[in-house]
Motif scaffolding. Structure first.
Motif, PDB file in Angstrom:
ATOM      1  N   SER A  79      33.181  26.651  43.972  1.00  0.00           N
ATOM      2  CA  SER A  79      33.980  26.304  45.286  1.00  0.00           C
ATOM      3  C   SER A  79      36.071  26.100  45.490  1.00  0.00           C
ATOM      4  N   HIS A  80      36.520  26.707  44.796  1.00  0.00           N
ATOM      5  CA  HIS A  80      37.666  26.874  44.397  1.00  0.00           C
ATOM      6  C   HIS A  80      38.732  28.287  45.383  1.00  0.00           C
ATOM      7  N   ARG A 108      30.632  39.507  50.368  1.00  0.00           N
ATOM      8  CA  ARG A 108      30.287  38.196  51.277  1.00  0.00           C
ATOM      9  C   ARG A 108      30.425  37.044  50.981  1.00  0.00           C
ATOM     10  N   GLU A 109      30.294  36.896  49.581  1.00  0.00           N
ATOM     11  CA  GLU A 109      30.394  35.285  48.485  1.00  0.00           C
ATOM     12  C   GLU A 109      31.982  35.062  49.272  1.00  0.00           C
ATOM     13  N   VAL A 110      33.275  35.770  48.970  1.00  0.00           N
ATOM     14  CA  VAL A 110      34.195  35.208  49.764  1.00  0.00           C
ATOM     15  C   VAL A 110      34.162  35.245  50.916  1.00  0.00           C
ATOM     16  N   ARG A 115      35.489  31.121  55.190  1.00  0.00           N
ATOM     17  CA  ARG A 115      34.375  30.499  56.141  1.00  0.00           C
ATOM     18  C   ARG A 115      34.287  29.150  55.871  1.00  0.00           C
ATOM     19  N   THR A 116      33.877  28.382  55.011  1.00  0.00           N
ATOM     20  CA  THR A 116      34.015  27.122  54.716  1.00  0.00           C
ATOM     21  C   THR A 116      35.086  26.225  53.442  1.00  0.00           C
ATOM     22  N   LEU A 117      35.513  26.867  52.753  1.00  0.00           N
ATOM     23  CA  LEU A 117      36.589  26.059  52.164  1.00  0.00           C
ATOM     24  C   LEU A 117      37.631  25.787  52.544  1.00  0.00           C
ATOM     25  N   ASP A 124      42.539  34.791  56.971  1.00  0.00           N
ATOM     26  CA  ASP A 124      42.132  34.467  56.026  1.00  0.00           C
ATOM     27  C   ASP A 124      40.493  34.816  55.883  1.00  0.00           C
ATOM     28  N   VAL A 125      39.715  34.977  57.246  1.00  0.00           N
ATOM     29  CA  VAL A 125      38.386  35.599  57.109  1.00  0.00           C
ATOM     30  C   VAL A 125      38.240  36.878  57.954  1.00  0.00           C
ATOM     31  N   ALA A 126      39.469  37.022  58.653  1.00  0.00           N
ATOM     32  CA  ALA A 126      39.358  38.357  59.186  1.00  0.00           C
ATOM     33  C   ALA A 126      39.619  38.870  58.431  1.00  0.00           C
TER      34      ALA A 126
END
Length: 170
Positions: A79-80, A108-110, A115-117, A124-126
């Motif tokens: 989770s980094h 999908r994991e990225v 979204r959460t980190l 970045d999400v976009a």
């Protein structure tokens, strides 16, 4: 380091031979001074792989991305942000190579990590949404590409405004 900064500048200018020489030198110096398992060594592996992708040498880049990702996971945990960035780079490369089945779960994991980190912006999400949409479009699944592309466009519109090139292209 300075070699990495100059090397990536040369890469950005498409001066690949000079860039590769400097980035390889930075990697060798880091390995010699820091050992084979260090976050800075993982960063240099990632930088070299990125350069090789820019040069179109996908076969040489893939094992370097994989090595960087494995090293970052081992040193930094799952989770980094650096792990997410390595995973993203590998997934984009796999998509370019046409290995959609391997690339999509990574993307999908990225996306979930971005979204959460902490430390990630909506831009970045976009980017992650756009990468996922691009991958789905490449494999011909335009219906599945539409939702992430629309979400990316909405984020860019909000963050950058309607006149920005990313929004106009979307």
């Amino acid at each position: 380091g300075v070699l990495t900064t100059i090397g990536t500048t040369y890469r950005d200018l498409s001066r690949y031979d000079e860039a590769e020489r400097l980035i390889r030198s930075a990697l060798e110096i880091r390995q010699r001074t820091l050992g084979d398992a260090h976050p800075d060594v993982a960063a240099s592996l990632n930088d070299l792989a990125w350069l090789l992708v820019d040069k179109g040498d996908y076969e040489a880049a893939e094992p370097l991305y994989r090595q960087s990702l494995a090293m970052r996971r081992s040193l930094l945990g799952d989770s980094h942000p650096d792990v997410a960035d390595s995973m993203n780079n590998l997934a984009v490369l796999l998509g370019i190579k046409g290995d959609y089945a391997a690339a999509e779960p990574l993307l999908r994991e990225v996306l979930a990590m971005r979204r959460t980190l902490p430390g990630y912006s909506q831009a970045d999400v976009a980017e992650s949404l756009n990468n996922l949409a691009t991958l789905r479009s490449r494999r011909g699944d335009y219906a599945a590409a539409e939702r992430p592309q629309r979400e990316a466009l909405a984020i860019w519109r909000k963050e950058l405004g309607d006149e920005h090139a990313l929004v106009a292209m979307g």
